[in-house]
Design a protein around this motif. Structure first.
Motif, PDB file in Angstrom:
ATOM      1  N   ASP A  10       0.828  -1.206   0.000  1.00 45.00           N
ATOM      2  CA  ASP A  10       0.000   0.000   0.000  1.00 45.00           C
ATOM      3  C   ASP A  10       0.865   1.259   0.000  1.00 45.00           C
ATOM      4  O   ASP A  10       0.586   2.225  -0.720  1.00 45.00           O
ATOM      5  CB  ASP A  10      -0.931   0.013   1.223  1.00 45.00           C
ATOM      6  N   ILE A  11       1.899   1.259   0.795  1.00 46.44           N
ATOM      7  CA  ILE A  11       2.800   2.418   0.853  1.00 46.44           C
ATOM      8  C   ILE A  11       3.490   2.621  -0.494  1.00 46.44           C
ATOM      9  O   ILE A  11       3.620   3.739  -0.986  1.00 46.44           O
ATOM     10  CB  ILE A  11       3.833   2.241   1.996  1.00 46.44           C
ATOM     11  N   GLU A  12       3.929   1.545  -1.102  1.00 49.90           N
ATOM     12  CA  GLU A  12       4.584   1.647  -2.406  1.00 49.90           C
ATOM     13  C   GLU A  12       3.638   2.203  -3.462  1.00 49.90           C
ATOM     14  O   GLU A  12       4.016   3.044  -4.281  1.00 49.90           O
ATOM     15  CB  GLU A  12       5.120   0.283  -2.835  1.00 49.90           C
ATOM     16  N   ARG A  13       2.380   1.789  -3.441  1.00 49.66           N
ATOM     17  CA  ARG A  13       1.390   2.329  -4.382  1.00 49.66           C
ATOM     18  C   ARG A  13       1.182   3.827  -4.147  1.00 49.66           C
ATOM     19  O   ARG A  13       1.047   4.598  -5.088  1.00 49.66           O
ATOM     20  CB  ARG A  13       0.067   1.567  -4.268  1.00 49.66           C
ATOM     21  N   MET A  14       1.156   4.257  -2.882  1.00 52.51           N
ATOM     22  CA  MET A  14       0.996   5.683  -2.586  1.00 52.51           C
ATOM     23  C   MET A  14       2.179   6.487  -3.131  1.00 52.51           C
ATOM     24  O   MET A  14       1.998   7.553  -3.706  1.00 52.51           O
ATOM     25  CB  MET A  14       0.851   5.903  -1.076  1.00 52.51           C
ATOM     26  N   PHE A  15       3.387   5.976  -2.955  1.00 57.44           N
ATOM     27  CA  PHE A  15       4.565   6.662  -3.483  1.00 57.44           C
ATOM     28  C   PHE A  15       4.527   6.729  -5.010  1.00 57.44           C
ATOM     29  O   PHE A  15       4.910   7.733  -5.604  1.00 57.44           O
ATOM     30  CB  PHE A  15       5.859   5.999  -3.004  1.00 57.44           C
ATOM     31  N   SER A  19       4.592  10.141  -7.159  1.00 60.92           N
ATOM     32  CA  SER A  19       5.579  10.351  -8.216  1.00 60.92           C
ATOM     33  C   SER A  19       4.904  10.725  -9.528  1.00 60.92           C
ATOM     34  O   SER A  19       5.373  11.607 -10.252  1.00 60.92           O
ATOM     35  CB  SER A  19       6.436   9.103  -8.416  1.00 60.92           C
ATOM     36  N   ASP A  20       3.812  10.063  -9.840  1.00 54.60           N
ATOM     37  CA  ASP A  20       3.067  10.371 -11.063  1.00 54.60           C
ATOM     38  C   ASP A  20       2.537  11.798 -11.035  1.00 54.60           C
ATOM     39  O   ASP A  20       2.552  12.505 -12.041  1.00 54.60           O
ATOM     40  CB  ASP A  20       1.918   9.393 -11.270  1.00 54.60           C
ATOM     41  N   GLN A  21       2.050  12.242  -9.873  1.00 54.13           N
ATOM     42  CA  GLN A  21       1.527  13.605  -9.765  1.00 54.13           C
ATOM     43  C   GLN A  21       2.632  14.639  -9.945  1.00 54.13           C
ATOM     44  O   GLN A  21       2.442  15.651 -10.602  1.00 54.13           O
ATOM     45  CB  GLN A  21       0.829  13.798  -8.419  1.00 54.13           C
ATOM     46  N   PHE A  25       3.949  18.104 -13.234  1.00 60.56           N
ATOM     47  CA  PHE A  25       4.261  19.520 -13.074  1.00 60.56           C
ATOM     48  C   PHE A  25       5.084  20.019 -14.249  1.00 60.56           C
ATOM     49  O   PHE A  25       5.998  19.347 -14.717  1.00 60.56           O
ATOM     50  CB  PHE A  25       5.060  19.770 -11.793  1.00 60.56           C
ATOM     51  N   ASP A  26       4.755  21.207 -14.700  1.00 61.15           N
ATOM     52  CA  ASP A  26       5.510  21.866 -15.757  1.00 61.15           C
ATOM     53  C   ASP A  26       6.682  22.599 -15.111  1.00 61.15           C
ATOM     54  O   ASP A  26       6.473  23.439 -14.238  1.00 61.15           O
ATOM     55  CB  ASP A  26       4.601  22.851 -16.503  1.00 61.15           C
ATOM     56  N   PRO A  27       7.947  22.322 -15.506  1.00 51.96           N
ATOM     57  CA  PRO A  27       9.087  22.991 -14.883  1.00 51.96           C
ATOM     58  C   PRO A  27       9.036  24.509 -15.040  1.00 51.96           C
ATOM     59  O   PRO A  27       9.547  25.238 -14.214  1.00 51.96           O
ATOM     60  CB  PRO A  27      10.313  22.411 -15.582  1.00 51.96           C
ATOM     61  N   VAL A  28       8.412  24.999 -16.094  1.00 45.48           N
ATOM     62  CA  VAL A  28       8.296  26.443 -16.274  1.00 45.48           C
ATOM     63  C   VAL A  28       7.418  27.029 -15.180  1.00 45.48           C
ATOM     64  O   VAL A  28       7.708  28.070 -14.607  1.00 45.48           O
ATOM     65  CB  VAL A  28       7.742  26.777 -17.672  1.00 45.48           C
ATOM     66  N   GLU A  29       6.320  26.334 -14.851  1.00 44.07           N
ATOM     67  CA  GLU A  29       5.457  26.800 -13.775  1.00 44.07           C
ATOM     68  C   GLU A  29       6.171  26.733 -12.444  1.00 44.07           C
ATOM     69  O   GLU A  29       6.037  27.608 -11.609  1.00 44.07           O
ATOM     70  CB  GLU A  29       4.179  25.970 -13.719  1.00 44.07           C
ATOM     71  N   LEU A  30       6.948  25.687 -12.217  1.00 38.85           N
ATOM     72  CA  LEU A  30       7.708  25.590 -10.978  1.00 38.85           C
ATOM     73  C   LEU A  30       8.718  26.720 -10.893  1.00 38.85           C
ATOM     74  O   LEU A  30       8.972  27.248  -9.819  1.00 38.85           O
ATOM     75  CB  LEU A  30       8.427  24.239 -10.887  1.00 38.85           C
TER      76      LEU A  30
END
Length: 142
Positions: A10-15, A19-21, A25-30
Motif C-alpha cells: 500500500d505504501i509503495e502504491r501511494m509513493f 511520483s506520477d503527480q 508539473f511543468d518545470p516552467v510553472e515551478l
C-alpha cells in the motif's frame, strides 16, 4: 480465512501515485514560484541573458559576475499595507520578498565590458565573450 493486504505494498502504491503527480508539473510553472525565469542567448561575440523581474525597481536588483563563467542575479523588495479604522489598526502587513538565481555561462566573458538594462520588468545583461590573448603561443607536443 481472509487474506490481508501487505501494508508495504500500500505504501509503495501511494509513493507511485505521488511520483506520477509530480511528473505532471511543468518545470516552467515551478520556475515561477521563487526562481527567476531566464533566457541565455549566444550572439557570437557576446552572451545575452534576459531575466523576468516584474514589479521590482532598478535599485532592488543586483547583478554580479562571480567569475568569468558565472552570473548571479538577486532582487529584493519590501512593501507595506496598512488599513486603519479611526486610529486603530485593523490590519497592517509588511512583506519582504527576495529571489535569486546563479547562471552558468557557456563561455568565458570579459568582466570589464558587461552592461545591464532594466525596462518594464525585463532585465537584459550583455556579456562580451573573452577573446584569446594575442600574446598566447603554441606549445609543441612531443
Amino acid at each position: 480465512m481472509t487474506s490481508r493486504s501487505n501494508p508495504f505494498d500500500d505504501i509503495e502504491r501511494m509513493f507511485d501515485r505521488l511520483s506520477d503527480q509530480f511528473a505532471e508539473f511543468d518545470p516552467v510553472e515551478l520556475g515561477s514560484m521563487g526562481a527567476i525565469a531566464v533566457d541565455v542567448r549566444d550572439e557570437g561575440d557576446a552572451i545575452v541573458v534576459v531575466a523576468d523581474l516584474p514589479g521590482y525597481e532598478t535599485d532592488d536588483i543586483e547583478v554580479t559576475l562571480n567569475d568569468e563563467r558565472t552570473l548571479h542575479l538577486y532582487a529584493e523588495r519590501e512593501s507595506e499595507t496598512e488599513e486603519t479604522e479611526e486610529g486603530v489598526y485593523v490590519r497592517r502587513e509588511r512583506t519582504q520578498e527576495s529571489i535569486e538565481r546563479t547562471i552558468s555561462l557557456p563561455d568565458a566573458v570579459e568582466d570589464g565590458e558587461t552592461s545591464a538594462g532594466y525596462d518594464n520588468g525585463v532585465l537584459t545583461v550583455t556579456l562580451p565573450k573573452q577573446t584569446p590573448d594575442e600574446d598566447s603561443r603554441s606549445i609543441p607536443v612531443e
